[in-house]
Design an enzyme around this catalytic site. Structure first.
Site, PDB file in Angstrom:
ATOM      1  N   THR A 127       0.805  -1.295  -0.105  1.00  0.00           N
ATOM      2  CA  THR A 127      -0.042  -0.034  -0.042  1.00  0.00           C
ATOM      3  C   THR A 127       1.076   1.294   0.040  1.00  0.00           C
ATOM      4  O   THR A 127       1.948   1.281   0.489  1.00  0.00           O
ATOM      5  CB  THR A 127      -1.135  -0.112   1.280  1.00  0.00           C
ATOM      6  OG1 THR A 127      -1.712  -1.106   1.054  1.00  0.00           O
ATOM      7  CG2 THR A 127      -1.780   1.381   1.370  1.00  0.00           C
ATOM      8  N   GLU A 128       0.388   2.248  -0.834  1.00  0.00           N
ATOM      9  CA  GLU A 128       1.117   3.551  -0.853  1.00  0.00           C
ATOM     10  C   GLU A 128       0.127   4.681  -0.282  1.00  0.00           C
ATOM     11  O   GLU A 128      -1.307   4.174  -0.409  1.00  0.00           O
ATOM     12  CB  GLU A 128       1.834   3.689  -2.273  1.00  0.00           C
ATOM     13  CG  GLU A 128       2.617   2.709  -2.438  1.00  0.00           C
ATOM     14  CD  GLU A 128       3.274   2.984  -3.894  1.00  0.00           C
ATOM     15  OE1 GLU A 128       4.133   2.335  -4.248  1.00  0.00           O
ATOM     16  OE2 GLU A 128       2.973   4.114  -4.675  1.00  0.00           O
ATOM     17  N   GLY A 132      -3.966   1.636  -2.858  1.00  0.00           N
ATOM     18  CA  GLY A 132      -4.521   0.699  -1.886  1.00  0.00           C
ATOM     19  C   GLY A 132      -4.649  -0.527  -2.584  1.00  0.00           C
ATOM     20  O   GLY A 132      -3.973  -1.523  -2.909  1.00  0.00           O
ATOM     21  N   GLU A 364      -6.177  -5.914   3.471  1.00  0.00           N
ATOM     22  CA  GLU A 364      -6.076  -7.084   2.597  1.00  0.00           C
ATOM     23  C   GLU A 364      -7.195  -7.223   2.019  1.00  0.00           C
ATOM     24  O   GLU A 364      -7.973  -8.245   1.422  1.00  0.00           O
ATOM     25  CB  GLU A 364      -5.804  -8.304   3.386  1.00  0.00           C
ATOM     26  CG  GLU A 364      -4.506  -8.309   4.063  1.00  0.00           C
ATOM     27  CD  GLU A 364      -4.199  -9.669   4.678  1.00  0.00           C
ATOM     28  OE1 GLU A 364      -4.044 -10.757   3.744  1.00  0.00           O
ATOM     29  OE2 GLU A 364      -3.435  -9.822   5.606  1.00  0.00           O
ATOM     30  N   THR A 366     -10.627  -4.351   0.823  1.00  0.00           N
ATOM     31  CA  THR A 366     -11.760  -3.887   1.377  1.00  0.00           C
ATOM     32  C   THR A 366     -12.852  -5.087   1.259  1.00  0.00           C
ATOM     33  O   THR A 366     -13.057  -5.495   0.038  1.00  0.00           O
ATOM     34  CB  THR A 366     -12.395  -2.563   1.052  1.00  0.00           C
ATOM     35  OG1 THR A 366     -12.586  -2.479  -0.247  1.00  0.00           O
ATOM     36  CG2 THR A 366     -11.141  -1.395   1.299  1.00  0.00           C
ATOM     37  N   GLU A 368     -15.859  -3.927   0.148  1.00  0.00           N
ATOM     38  CA  GLU A 368     -16.398  -3.702  -0.966  1.00  0.00           C
ATOM     39  C   GLU A 368     -15.870  -4.387  -2.127  1.00  0.00           C
ATOM     40  O   GLU A 368     -16.380  -4.622  -3.066  1.00  0.00           O
ATOM     41  CB  GLU A 368     -16.452  -2.140  -0.854  1.00  0.00           C
ATOM     42  CG  GLU A 368     -17.403  -1.455  -0.025  1.00  0.00           C
ATOM     43  CD  GLU A 368     -16.696  -1.507   1.659  1.00  0.00           C
ATOM     44  OE1 GLU A 368     -17.469  -1.009   2.434  1.00  0.00           O
ATOM     45  OE2 GLU A 368     -15.709  -1.790   1.462  1.00  0.00           O
TER      46      GLU A 368
END
Length: 380
Positions: A127-128, A132, A364, A366, A368
């Site tokens: 992640t940055e 994400g 890890e 979302t 959604e």
């Protein structure tokens, strides 16, 4: 209520061993750890038991356990302490196991022993600040210079980043190829140019650091690239598919802990002259919490068994992660409500799980995004 009939003797032995350790060594200090203390002595103890490399073969210093045992162990650690479970889960599923599955023999020899005994904590750096779930939008670069790479970029929300001795990092080696231009690298924390910029102040899991890391012209030999150049996206997706089983087990542990605490409280707390367990609304609330725990356990173990069998499990791991983490958040909410005013107080564990459970619906993948993954499997 446990599913002993579905487990082998070895799996039950692992579960019971981890449960005993958690009850003796972790649960009594879970509240203190949640105040912000990294549980170094607990990590050391888990390393001595083989838990910090639970699925790594014993030839590399690990526990040699199967995916089901890993899920069972994660449930137990999560039920005892959210912070410790985050450290344990990320280290095992996102770094330790990938180094064994995808690393070269040289990388295994160099890094696995320290990872497996817990003397080296692993961090998964994907992640940055601007990327994400959309891994194709990563900006951290790895420019090839002869037989080495020079890495520049920033990673954010990295679990155990502050304590990490080794980062599994994903960087762009060919921007024109978008997600097919990502590669994976093993970056030791002592590398020149590696910096922990800060650790975040967050809602829960205060004993587990979530950090921003900067890589300023970090030079790495080609031997530290994991897999082929351009294989990073594929590796990241395979690692996350597997890791979602462990996040599901973590959610299951949270959901179970809230149920157990609520059942105990309902037996002791009295209103209108009777224990609150005798009031139908409370009894139904407990029943619904139990339904969620059992559903989460079955889905999690199904995904773990598919992985153990070498069968496809991407959809099942996503389903288990969505259901179990939603169950954790709902059981924590219901547990706080059932405890009344006491549920809002820090001396009761449901408050701690209420704060901790939310992030499991986010990291890890979302829930959604994972619903889109599940839908894609259905429609294709």
């Amino acid at each position: 209520m446990q599913d002993n009939g579905f487990l082998s003797e070895e799996q039950k032995m692992v579960r019971d061993m981890v449960r005993d350790f958690c009850e003796r060594e972790i649960a009594p200090q879970a509240s203190e750890i949640d105040e912000g203390r990294f549980p170094a002595e607990v990590v050391k103890g888990m390393g001595e038991l083989g838990l910090m490399g639970l699925t790594v073969p014993d030839a590399y210093g690990g526990g040699g356990a199967d995916p089901v045992s890993m899920a069972l162990a994660t449930e137990e650690v999560a039920a005892a302490c959210p912070s410790t479970s985050a450290i344990f889960a990320a280290h095992n599923s996102l770094v330790c196991e990938p180094v064994y599955r995808f690393g070269s023999e040289g990388q295994k020899e160099k890094y696995l022993y320290g990872l497996a005994d817990g003397s080296c904590i692993g961090a998964f750096a994907l992640t940055e600040p601007g990327a994400g779930s959309d891994a194709a939008s990563l900006t951290t670069s790895a420019v090839r210079e002869g037989d080495a790479y020079r890495i520049n970029g920033v990673k954010r929300f990295i679990t155990s980043g502050k304590q990490a001795g080794l980062c599994l990092l994903f960087a762009v080696t060919d921007r024109a190829m978008r997600h097919k231009g990502l590669s994976a690298f093993l970056v030791p924390s002592e590398a020149v140019g590696f910096e922990v910029v800060r650790s975040e102040e967050k809602m829960g899991m205060h004993g587990c650091s979530i950090s921003e890391l900067r890589f300023d012209a970090v030079e790495l030999p080609e031997a530290n690239r994991m897999g082929d150049e351009g294989q990073g996206f594929e590796l990241a997706m395979r690692i996350l598919d597997s890791g979602r089983i462990i996040v599901a087990a973590q959610g299951l542990g949270f959901a179970r802990a809230c149920l157990d605490a609520s059942v105990a409280y309902a037996r002791e707390r009295e209103t209108f002259g009777v224990p609150i367990k005798d009031h139908q609304p409370v009894a139904w609330k407990l029943a619904d919490m139990a339904v969620r725990v059992h559903g989460a356990r079955l889905l999690t173990l199904k995904a773990a068994r598919l992985k153990e069998a070498g069968a496809p499990y991407s959809a099942e791991s996503a389903i288990a992660k969505v259901f179990a983490t939603d169950a954790a958040q709902r059981n924590a909410e219901e547990g706080v409500q059932l405890h009344g005013g006491n549920g809002y107080m820090r001396e009761y564990p449901v408050e701690r799980f209420y704060r901790a459970s939310k992030v499991t619906q986010i990291y890890e993948g979302t829930n959604e995004i994972l619903r889109q993954v599940i839908a894609k499997h259905l429609l294709n």
